[in-house]
Design a protein around this motif. Structure first.
Motif, short mmCIF file in Angstrom:
data_model
loop_
_atom_site.label_atom_id
_atom_site.label_comp_id
_atom_site.label_asym_id
_atom_site.label_seq_id
_atom_site.Cartn_x
_atom_site.Cartn_y
_atom_site.Cartn_z
N ILE A 92 45.34 40.21 75.03
CA ILE A 92 45.28 38.86 74.72
C ILE A 92 43.82 38.76 74.68
O ILE A 92 43.21 37.89 73.57
CB ILE A 92 45.65 38.30 76.07
N LEU A 93 42.75 39.38 75.30
CA LEU A 93 41.38 39.15 75.08
C LEU A 93 40.97 39.65 73.52
O LEU A 93 40.21 38.91 72.97
CB LEU A 93 40.52 39.66 76.21
N GLY A 94 41.45 40.98 73.32
CA GLY A 94 41.04 41.37 72.11
C GLY A 94 41.47 40.48 70.92
O GLY A 94 40.55 40.41 69.99
N THR A 95 42.67 39.75 70.98
CA THR A 95 42.91 39.08 69.81
C THR A 95 42.13 38.00 69.91
O THR A 95 41.68 37.44 68.82
CB THR A 95 44.52 38.91 70.06
N THR A 96 41.78 37.48 70.92
CA THR A 96 41.05 36.16 71.00
C THR A 96 39.66 36.35 70.27
O THR A 96 39.06 35.30 69.67
CB THR A 96 41.03 35.47 72.45
N LEU A 97 39.18 37.28 70.67
CA LEU A 97 37.71 37.65 70.27
C LEU A 97 37.80 38.15 68.75
O LEU A 97 36.71 37.54 67.92
CB LEU A 97 37.33 38.96 71.21
N LEU A 98 38.91 38.66 68.18
CA LEU A 98 38.82 38.81 66.95
C LEU A 98 39.05 37.73 66.08
O LEU A 98 38.35 37.56 64.99
CB LEU A 98 40.22 39.99 66.75
N LEU A 99 39.70 36.88 66.62
CA LEU A 99 40.04 35.51 65.80
C LEU A 99 38.55 34.69 66.02
O LEU A 99 38.13 34.00 64.74
CB LEU A 99 40.84 34.44 66.69
N LEU A 100 37.82 34.76 67.00
CA LEU A 100 36.41 34.34 67.13
C LEU A 100 35.56 34.81 66.04
O LEU A 100 34.76 33.99 65.51
CB LEU A 100 36.01 34.02 68.39
N ALA A 101 35.45 36.00 65.89
CA ALA A 101 34.80 36.66 65.05
C ALA A 101 35.13 36.56 63.43
O ALA A 101 34.20 36.44 62.80
CB ALA A 101 34.93 38.21 65.10
N LEU A 102 36.30 36.36 63.14
CA LEU A 102 36.67 36.09 61.91
C LEU A 102 36.43 34.55 61.43
O LEU A 102 36.09 34.26 60.37
CB LEU A 102 38.39 36.11 61.80
N ALA A 103 36.48 33.74 62.36
CA ALA A 103 36.20 32.28 62.33
C ALA A 103 34.68 31.78 62.71
O ALA A 103 34.54 30.64 62.82
CB ALA A 103 37.12 31.31 62.94
N ALA A 104 33.75 32.76 63.04
CA ALA A 104 32.61 32.40 63.52
C ALA A 104 31.81 31.32 62.89
O ALA A 104 31.27 30.51 63.19
CB ALA A 104 31.88 33.71 63.59
#
Length: 437
Positions: A92-104
């Motif tokens: 869950i954390l990895g998915t959340t951080l990936l979404l943050l990076a993509l939409a930074a």
């Protein structure tokens, strides 16, 4: 007073007080150290962490508390639960951080005046929440409330120390004050990890569906609950992005009006653990008696926190948080306090629904409250009035929906504590009592 509380509440209360005080100190020191624009950025980040972050990761603690508490009653070990929950949380954390990076980029432009470093700080804060809620869920389920309270206290104490450290070093960086939310929970988790590892023991494997079966619904419900309680600041940011003074004032006002909510936090872990244990053991009378006692405590907390906030709120946000010319009045603080009381009642009733495995009803109730909040927010008129009234009415609508859900689903609830009945786990279908069987 303590006799009316679930077992473990007092042990958690000290840590909750420290962590709650840390929120005031952190925001207060930041308010006196930063420019209006920088403080608005910290306020928005803090709101996201306390809404989306809690919405995504707090359900992990709740589900683990429920599952581990049931296993303890049934005599099953919890090491398999911890292992699989760690993998699930990491995913869950990895998915959340990936979404943050993509939409930074878009996130920084929309919320942080283009400062991408604050998006990275947001990811760090999410990481801290993931590890602390994972471990707290297991500790609460095992009844290790001493270690649970210690983690809260260490987390809060570090936030206070780090905030004052930033101020003493003369920092005027929103990033420095934001990173406090990332560092403190990770260190606090590391401090209490040995106690957790000593407490778990070998046991039967747990099916993946037992971990994630209701987690999706619970995450959605918790996200909506956090939207209701934190929407005022975010709505103002979107509706009046240039009004930094109002955004900062609302953040400060919400922190004051939500003093009872911080205290209520010391009840949640022990309440869910106690309700689950009573449910699993089939003790219907104890279950409903505990629920009624907590309702009385919540009402008392609302009065003790709401009256001072209403009377002194406009003055306190100037003194404590360095707010500029007062933009909120006593009636605003009254509505914020009323919304907080309703929100706490909704949290209590939501935990009752969750113990009964009625995650779907809990989600529907929060969806109704969110719909009321959005509808009021979109009405024409003054922005501050709309967002504050929306908070109060959204929370109230959720409480009424949950009362109706409990009444319709369990029509014998009102008299349940007055007599005996067949075990609750049997009366209401498969639930936590099935764990380990």
């Amino acid at each position: 007073m303590s006799a009316a509380l679930p077992p473990g509440t007092v042990a958690v209360a000290g840590g909750t007080v420290v962590l709650g005080a840390a929120s005031y100190v952190h925001l207060g020191v930041a308010g006196h150290s930063l420019s209006t624009e920088a403080m608005a950025n910290v306020s928005v980040l803090w709101t996201i962490v306390m809404s989306i972050g809690i919405g995504v990761f707090f359900p992990i603690e709740q589900e683990l508390t429920r599952i581990v508490s049931a296993r303890v009653v049934l005599g099953a070990g919890t090491t398999p639960v911890l292992r699989r929950a760690t993998l699930l949380t990491a995913g869950i954390l990895g998915t959340t951080l990936l979404l943050l990076a993509l939409a930074a980029g878009p996130i920084a432009d929309l919320l942080f005046h283009g400062d991408r470093s604050l998006v990275a700080a947001l990811g760090g804060a999410f990481t801290g929440m993931a590890v602390c809620y994972l471990t707290r869920g297991v500790l609460a389920g095992l009844g290790r409330f001493g270690a649970y309270g210690t983690q809260l206290a260490v987390d809060g104490g570090l936030r206070i120390v780090l905030a004052f450290g930033c101020a003493l070093l003369g920092s005027d960086s929103a990033l420095a004050f934001s990173l406090v939310l990332a560092v403190a929970p990770v260190v606090a988790t590391a401090v209490t990890l040995p106690a957790l590892l000593r407490a778990v023991g070998p046991g039967e494997p747990i099916a993946w569906r037992e971990l994630w079966g209701g987690l999706g619904l619970l995450v959605c419900a918790t996200l909506l609950s956090q939207l209701v309680v934190n929407a005022a600041v975010m709505s103002t940011k979107l509706l009046a992005p240039a009004d930094s003074a109002l955004i900062a004032a609302l953040m400060s006002a919400l922190v004051l009006a939500r003093v009872p909510l911080f205290v209520f936090g010391s009840l949640q872990a022990s309440l869910l653990s106690g309700l689950t244990a009573a449910f699993t053991a089939g003790d219907r009378a104890a279950f409903w008696a505990m629920l009624r006692r907590i309702a009385l405590v919540v009402g008392a907390l609302g009065l003790l926190g709401g009256l001072p906030a209403t009377a002194l709120g406009p003055w306190l946000i100037e003194v404590l948080f360095g707010a500029e010319d007062p933009v909120l009045g006593r009636f605003d603080f009254f509505l914020l306090s009323a919304g907080t009381v309703a929100y706490m009642f909704a949290m209590v009733l939501g935990q009752a629904l969750m113990v009964f495995r009625r995650h779907n009803l809990q989600l529907l109730c929060w969806a109704l409250g969110t719909a009321v909040l959005v509808g009021v927010t979109l009405l024409p008129g003054d922005v501050s009035v709309r967002v504050i009234v929306a908070y109060a009415l959204g929370s109230t609508a959720t409480v009424l929906a949950m009362l109706a859900s409990l009444r319709l689903s369990f029509p014998g609830a009102s008299g349940a504590a007055g007599g005996t009945s067949r075990p609750m786990a049997e009366a209401h279908g498969p639930g936590v009592g099935a764990v380990g069987k």
